[in-house]
Scaffold this active site. Structure first.
Site, PDB file in Angstrom:
ATOM      1  N   GLY A  73       0.804  -1.220   0.000  1.00 31.46           N
ATOM      2  CA  GLY A  73       0.000   0.000   0.000  1.00 31.46           C
ATOM      3  C   GLY A  73       0.840   1.274   0.000  1.00 31.46           C
ATOM      4  O   GLY A  73       2.066   1.251   0.089  1.00 31.46           O
ATOM      5  N   ALA A 107       3.035   1.899   3.211  1.00 33.74           N
ATOM      6  CA  ALA A 107       4.198   1.004   3.272  1.00 33.74           C
ATOM      7  C   ALA A 107       5.262   1.458   2.276  1.00 33.74           C
ATOM      8  O   ALA A 107       6.457   1.510   2.600  1.00 33.74           O
ATOM      9  CB  ALA A 107       3.760  -0.426   2.975  1.00 33.74           C
ATOM     10  N   ARG A 108       4.841   1.813   1.069  1.00 30.73           N
ATOM     11  CA  ARG A 108       5.821   2.158   0.037  1.00 30.73           C
ATOM     12  C   ARG A 108       6.411   3.551   0.250  1.00 30.73           C
ATOM     13  O   ARG A 108       7.564   3.803  -0.026  1.00 30.73           O
ATOM     14  CB  ARG A 108       5.182   2.055  -1.350  1.00 30.73           C
ATOM     15  CG  ARG A 108       4.984   0.585  -1.776  1.00 30.73           C
ATOM     16  CD  ARG A 108       4.385   0.458  -3.162  1.00 30.73           C
ATOM     17  NE  ARG A 108       3.046   1.015  -3.205  1.00 30.73           N
ATOM     18  CZ  ARG A 108       2.717   2.135  -3.837  1.00 30.73           C
ATOM     19  NH1 ARG A 108       3.601   2.794  -4.525  1.00 30.73           N
ATOM     20  NH2 ARG A 108       1.482   2.592  -3.794  1.00 30.73           N
ATOM     21  N   LYS A 164      -3.859   5.092  12.247  1.00 30.14           N
ATOM     22  CA  LYS A 164      -5.063   5.898  12.337  1.00 30.14           C
ATOM     23  C   LYS A 164      -5.879   5.689  11.062  1.00 30.14           C
ATOM     24  O   LYS A 164      -5.297   5.298  10.050  1.00 30.14           O
ATOM     25  CB  LYS A 164      -4.715   7.356  12.560  1.00 30.14           C
ATOM     26  CG  LYS A 164      -4.328   8.112  11.290  1.00 30.14           C
ATOM     27  CD  LYS A 164      -4.338   9.607  11.522  1.00 30.14           C
ATOM     28  CE  LYS A 164      -4.563  10.332  10.229  1.00 30.14           C
ATOM     29  NZ  LYS A 164      -4.474  11.755  10.232  1.00 30.14           N
ATOM     30  N   HIS A 186       1.991   9.539  14.272  1.00 29.79           N
ATOM     31  CA  HIS A 186       3.375   9.814  13.861  1.00 29.79           C
ATOM     32  C   HIS A 186       3.872  11.182  14.337  1.00 29.79           C
ATOM     33  O   HIS A 186       5.068  11.416  14.385  1.00 29.79           O
ATOM     34  CB  HIS A 186       3.572   9.624  12.350  1.00 29.79           C
ATOM     35  CG  HIS A 186       2.939  10.683  11.512  1.00 29.79           C
ATOM     36  ND1 HIS A 186       1.630  10.634  11.129  1.00 29.79           N
ATOM     37  CD2 HIS A 186       3.439  11.811  10.995  1.00 29.79           C
ATOM     38  CE1 HIS A 186       1.352  11.697  10.410  1.00 29.79           C
ATOM     39  NE2 HIS A 186       2.435  12.427  10.311  1.00 29.79           N
ATOM     40  N   HIS A 227      -3.691  14.136  16.204  1.00 31.92           N
ATOM     41  CA  HIS A 227      -2.411  14.847  16.198  1.00 31.92           C
ATOM     42  C   HIS A 227      -2.409  16.100  17.091  1.00 31.92           C
ATOM     43  O   HIS A 227      -1.531  16.282  17.931  1.00 31.92           O
ATOM     44  CB  HIS A 227      -2.031  15.279  14.779  1.00 31.92           C
ATOM     45  CG  HIS A 227      -1.991  14.158  13.786  1.00 31.92           C
ATOM     46  ND1 HIS A 227      -1.435  12.944  14.074  1.00 31.92           N
ATOM     47  CD2 HIS A 227      -2.443  14.068  12.524  1.00 31.92           C
ATOM     48  CE1 HIS A 227      -1.541  12.151  13.013  1.00 31.92           C
ATOM     49  NE2 HIS A 227      -2.161  12.813  12.064  1.00 31.92           N
TER      50      HIS A 227
END
Ligand SMILES: NC(=O)c1ccc[n+]([C@@H]2O[C@H](COP(=O)([O-])OP(=O)(O)OC[C@H]3O[C@@H](n4cnc5c(N)ncnc54)[C@H](OP(=O)(O)O)[C@@H]3O)[C@@H](O)[C@H]2O)c1
Length: 483
Positions: free
Chosen positions: A20, A23-24, A148, A178, A240
């Site tokens: 996805g 990931a990439r 999330k 993150h 966040h």
């Protein structure tokens, strides 16, 4: 000074959704950077898993291309990338089906850390958790990482927590935000709790107000249909911005330990007062020569979803009594900039006759585009001509003092290494997420009940005029949004 890399234990990291976008774009390029820095053990392995049929060679080629596209300087490292790609494997698995699980179980090794990154839609979290157990791939020591959005309201977050809790203990669940992995966010804690200077002033006696801004220049093109179901409150504020607010407002934890820190953050969220309708401004960007309007991007001509949100809130405790926290976030704004500003009170009395300007100390913490911190201090303007005062920023990032070799890991890299180490400090606990929704839900329900229509704002600006008024009414102003 060269940054110290602390190697982590050997691991098998399975990334569900390994083909996805996340990931990439983030996870694999980040792991490659950690590999290059020498932090990964020689035998560490990453196993991509998704429905697409592919073998190891195909997956390695996909990730080679992803690193070339999304990595930074490391794409030049031809030898390094080959060695890294050898650590990668792939298994075709459908989270909802039965195929592939045996193959995955056979691939996993004993005696190494087992971590499972759920980089898939949240609707698949339950099925993944269940199958990992059913096929005896995960055990009491394994860790799962979840992305999330963690629910879209209190009820769905509770349901998700309950589903995960059927198979995993809270100590095994790593809910990623993150923003918490950013170097400067941790530096904020070091500044507050590692210096004697700030903590005595960190309260309503000396602080006038806090501003938190997360502004983006991009719109929602390409992810409009997803975004239109969430909006700025669910997509940014509940997670966040709330986390940033907690780190600013929490009491000093007795130790820098996962549960002690998270206990303090939880107390802040629970002390947040309800927000009144006049303390919230919602906005939607208009079309401009650079791009379509929000409604066109969202492909929903009648959308009432906000692409901008500003609100004022209070924390009901002794430290923050009467200190407003102003937070805002939006798309298609004038610059990409995330900043927390701690604005101290005006000097009680000036001894400098003729100096009528307002001088305020402001601690500003920038999270993007560049991470850094500065403290606005008042000094004498150099040169002859009497005692003229000027405000200058004191750079607190100390890049010069620490040397040019500081290689700050990207937030994802740091957080994945924390998962392998078993350190949950920078991850959200289940009760924190639920408390955040418990505060957010009535605000959303309020504007839904009122059929609130977001105010239009010109793209490339600081948002709707009403957001300016939110502060002007209090005799304050937003800080300029600068990239
Ligand atoms: N992208 C971001 O920047 C970002 C940021 C924050 C959070 N997130 C969150 O991270 C998660 C992943 O986002 P993404 O942008 O990477 O999504 P994406 O590009 O749509 O990728 C989804 C991945 O899941 C796999 N998948 C879908 N259905 C599956 C199933 N039934 N069984 C196994 N694998 C399945 C897909 O591969 P196949 O189709 O081959 O199965 C693909 O690898 C989401 O929860 C998202 O909200 C993403």
């Amino acid at each position: 000074m060269v940054s110290r890399v602390i190697p982590v234990d050997n691991f098998d990291l399975v990334i569900f959704g390994g083909t996805g976008d996340l990931a990439r774009r983030k996870i694999l390029p980040g792991l490659f950077r950690r590999f290059r820095s020498g932090q990964l053990p020689a035998e560490a392995r990453v196993i991509g898993a998704a429905r697409s049929e592919m073998d190891d060679a195909g997956y390695r080629q996909m990730i080679r291309e992803a690193i070339a596209e999304f990595g930074s300087e490391e794409k030049e490292d031809a030898d390094g990338i080959d060695a890294f790609l050898e650590r990668l494997h792939y298994v075709a698995i459908d989270a909802m089906g039965e195929g592939g699980w045996k193959q995955l179980r056979d691939l996993m090794r004993d005696g190494v850390v087992r971590a499972f990154y759920f980089s898939v839609a949240p609707s698949l979290f339950g099925a993944l958790a269940e199958r990992l157990h059913e096929h005896r791939i995960a055990d009491g020591e394994s860790r799962i990482v979840v992305e999330k959005p963690f629910g879209r309201d209190l009820a769905s977050a509770k349901a998700l927590n309950a589903t995960l809790a059927e198979h995993f203990d809270e100590s095994q669940i790593y809910r990623i935000d993150h923003y918490l992995g950013k170097e400067t966010v941790q530096n904020l804690m070091a500044t507050r709790f590692g210096n004697v200077l700030f903590e005595p002033l960190w309260n309503s006696h000396y602080i006038d107000h806090i501003q938190i801004t997360v502004a983006e220049t991009v719109g929602v093109t390409g992810r409009g249909s997803y975004y239109d179901k969430s909006g700025a409150m669910r997509d940014m504020v509940q997670n966040h911005l709330m986390q940033l607010l907690c780190l600013i407002a929490m009491e000093p934890p007795s130790t820098y330990d996962a549960d002690t820190v998270r206990d303090e953050k939880l107390k802040v969220i629970r002390a947040l007062q309800p927000v009144e309708p006049h303390q919230v401004v919602r906005g939607q960007y208009e079309a401009s020569q650079d791009g379509p309007s929000y409604r066109e991007d969202a492909e929903n001509p009648r959308s009432f979803t906000e692409s901008f949100l500003a609100l004022k809130c209070h924390i009901a405790n002794w430290r923050w009594a009467k200190v407003p926290f102003y937070i805002r976030t939006g798309k298609r704004m004038k610059a990409r900039s995330s900043e927390i500003a701690v604005v101290f009170k005006d000097l009680g009395h000036s001894i400098f006759e003729g100096d009528t300007a307002r001088h305020r100390n402001i601690l500003s913490i920038q999270l993007q585009p560049n991470e850094g911190m500065d403290l606005q201090v008042t000094i004498k303007e150099p040169g002859p001509g009497g005692m003229r005062l000027v405000d200058v920023p004191l750079d607190m990032t100390f890049a010069d003092a620490l040397g040019p070799d500081q290689e700050a890991p990207d937030a994802y890299e740091r957080l994945i290494m924390d998962v392998i180490r078993g350190n949950q400090t920078l991850f959200m606990r289940g009760d924190e997420v639920e408390a955040a929704w418990a505060w957010t839900d009535p605000i959303i329900e309020g504007w839904e009940a009122r059929n609130d229509v977001p105010k239009l704002y010109e793209a490339g600006t600081a948002g709707p005029e009403d957001a300016m008024m939110l502060m002007h009414r209090d005799g304050r102003r937003w800080r300029e949004i600068k990239g």
